[in-house]
Write a protein that holds these residues in place. Structure first.
Motif, PDB file in Angstrom:
ATOM      1  N   THR A  41       0.836  -1.204   0.000  1.00 43.02           N
ATOM      2  CA  THR A  41       0.000   0.000   0.000  1.00 43.02           C
ATOM      3  C   THR A  41       0.867   1.249   0.000  1.00 43.02           C
ATOM      4  O   THR A  41       0.596   2.217  -0.733  1.00 43.02           O
ATOM      5  CB  THR A  41      -0.924   0.011   1.226  1.00 43.02           C
ATOM      6  N   LEU A  45       1.004   4.348  -2.642  1.00 44.59           N
ATOM      7  CA  LEU A  45       0.768   5.730  -2.206  1.00 44.59           C
ATOM      8  C   LEU A  45       1.957   6.632  -2.555  1.00 44.59           C
ATOM      9  O   LEU A  45       1.768   7.802  -2.912  1.00 44.59           O
ATOM     10  CB  LEU A  45       0.499   5.764  -0.703  1.00 44.59           C
ATOM     11  N   GLU A  48       1.635   7.464  -6.107  1.00 41.68           N
ATOM     12  CA  GLU A  48       0.587   8.465  -6.275  1.00 41.68           C
ATOM     13  C   GLU A  48       1.080   9.852  -5.867  1.00 41.68           C
ATOM     14  O   GLU A  48       0.811  10.853  -6.551  1.00 41.68           O
ATOM     15  CB  GLU A  48      -0.632   8.084  -5.429  1.00 41.68           C
ATOM     16  N   ALA A  88      -2.058  13.581  -0.484  1.00 41.90           N
ATOM     17  CA  ALA A  88      -1.307  12.360  -0.797  1.00 41.90           C
ATOM     18  C   ALA A  88      -0.113  12.227   0.134  1.00 41.90           C
ATOM     19  O   ALA A  88       0.230  11.128   0.584  1.00 41.90           O
ATOM     20  CB  ALA A  88      -0.853  12.382  -2.253  1.00 41.90           C
ATOM     21  N   ARG A  91      -1.270  10.935   3.482  1.00 40.29           N
ATOM     22  CA  ARG A  91      -1.546   9.498   3.440  1.00 40.29           C
ATOM     23  C   ARG A  91      -0.239   8.700   3.497  1.00 40.29           C
ATOM     24  O   ARG A  91      -0.155   7.672   4.178  1.00 40.29           O
ATOM     25  CB  ARG A  91      -2.333   9.142   2.176  1.00 40.29           C
ATOM     26  N   VAL A  92       0.765   9.160   2.784  1.00 40.13           N
ATOM     27  CA  VAL A  92       2.060   8.480   2.802  1.00 40.13           C
ATOM     28  C   VAL A  92       2.644   8.481   4.209  1.00 40.13           C
ATOM     29  O   VAL A  92       3.117   7.451   4.715  1.00 40.13           O
ATOM     30  CB  VAL A  92       3.038   9.140   1.809  1.00 40.13           C
TER      31      VAL A  92
END
Length: 312
Positions: A41, A45, A48, A88, A91-92
């Motif tokens: 995941t 990410l 992204e 983003a 999230r990382v």
């Protein structure tokens, strides 16, 4: 000699340590899978985030920025892209923190588990010691313990024999799969030959048949081993492949007098027979595997009964 109350206390402690070790082992396996998923995941990410940052860079300068200025929406698009890049990035970072925590959990569990590495062996040793005391002391449980010991020996031998049979079945399946692949290829070449493939198709067909011939002998040897292993567990069977030896191939497939149609049909018949044998081997191998599972379950029940007797 160790007193029974003292031995019972040591047994309880060893049982608790063994239970904890089993729990930690399952925990380590589950955490390892969570770490693998988290890494996958996180990698996605990060890709992204890289795309979002690239979009921001394009709007901050370059052709995309120039076009956005002309259209009069550069600032609006830049603000949106920066917001998406920031989200983003969050999230990382969140997943990096999650991964770090999972890895810390795994290290803690592995460290504790290492300290309990000898727990199962110690527990087994104490159970055996308790069993000897009961048997030598004429305890009423001694007869049942002796019966359980005999049953465990029988189950261990049966499990070993069924495991060997299953392993031999898998080897036979692999060998038969090789034969089928070559015969399928020969059938394709034969089909081409029926529609005018000529010398090229004929050459390919003969080559595949020679290769199938060699593979068939290997497969028959694997079937012989499988049948012997089946005999060990009470199944009488003598599986035989159709006659695909060199002479059979030469006389049947390489004789120019025989028509292409007859050659094609015989290839198809041979392939069908090999496929039938492969299905039988698969079914018998599955039966051996299922029997192994049943034996392991029986062993678990016997061990649980033995443990209850020794801990009462």
């Amino acid at each position: 000699m160790t007193s029974t109350p003292d031995l019972d206390e040591r047994l309880r402690e060893a049982a608790a340590r063994t239970h904890r070790a089993d729990h930690l082992r399952r925990l380590c396996e589950a955490t390892a899978e969570q770490i693998r998923q988290a890494r996958d995941t996180l990698a996605e990410l990060e890709r992204e985030l890289a795309r979002e940052e690239h979009d921001v860079s394009r709007l901050e300068g370059g052709l995309s920025a120039a076009l956005a200025r002309l259209l009069g929406n550069r600032e609006e698009r830049l603000a949106r892209e920066r917001a998406e890049a920031a989200a983003a990035g969050q999230r990382v970072e969140g997943h990096r923190a999650r991964l770090a925590q999972l890895e810390a959990d795994a290290r803690a569990a592995e460290t504790e588990l290492a300290g309990l590495a000898s727990a199962p062996e110690e527990y087994a040793r104490l159970l055996a010691e308790k069993e000897r005391l009961l048997v030598n002391g004429g305890d009423p449980r001694a007869r049942e313990l002796a019966d359980i010991d005999a049953a465990l020996r029988r189950v261990a031998a049966d499990t070993r024999e069924h495991t060997e049979a299953h392993r031999a079945g898998r080897a036979a399946q692999d060998a038969l799969g090789t034969v089928l692949r070559h015969l399928t290829s020969a059938r394709s070449a034969s089909t081409w030959d029926l529609f005018g493939g000529g010398l090229i198709a004929d050459s390919i067909e003969h080559d595949r048949l020679r290769t199938a011939d060699q593979a068939a002998w290997h497969a028959q040897r694997a079937l012989d081993v499988f049948s012997r292993e089946l005999a060990d567990v009470g199944f009488a069977a003598q599986p035989r492949l159709p006659k695909v030896d060199t002479r059979w191939f030469v006389d049947t497939f390489f004789d120019n007098i025989i028509t292409d149609a007859i050659k094609h049909q015989r290839i198809e018949n041979t392939r069908a027979e090999v496929e039938k044998t492969a299905r039988w081997v698969h079914d018998m191998s599955t039966l051996m595997n299922n029997r192994c599972a049943q034996l392991l379950a029986e062993r678990g029940r016997l061990l649980a009964r033995r443990e209850r007797l020794l801990r009462d």
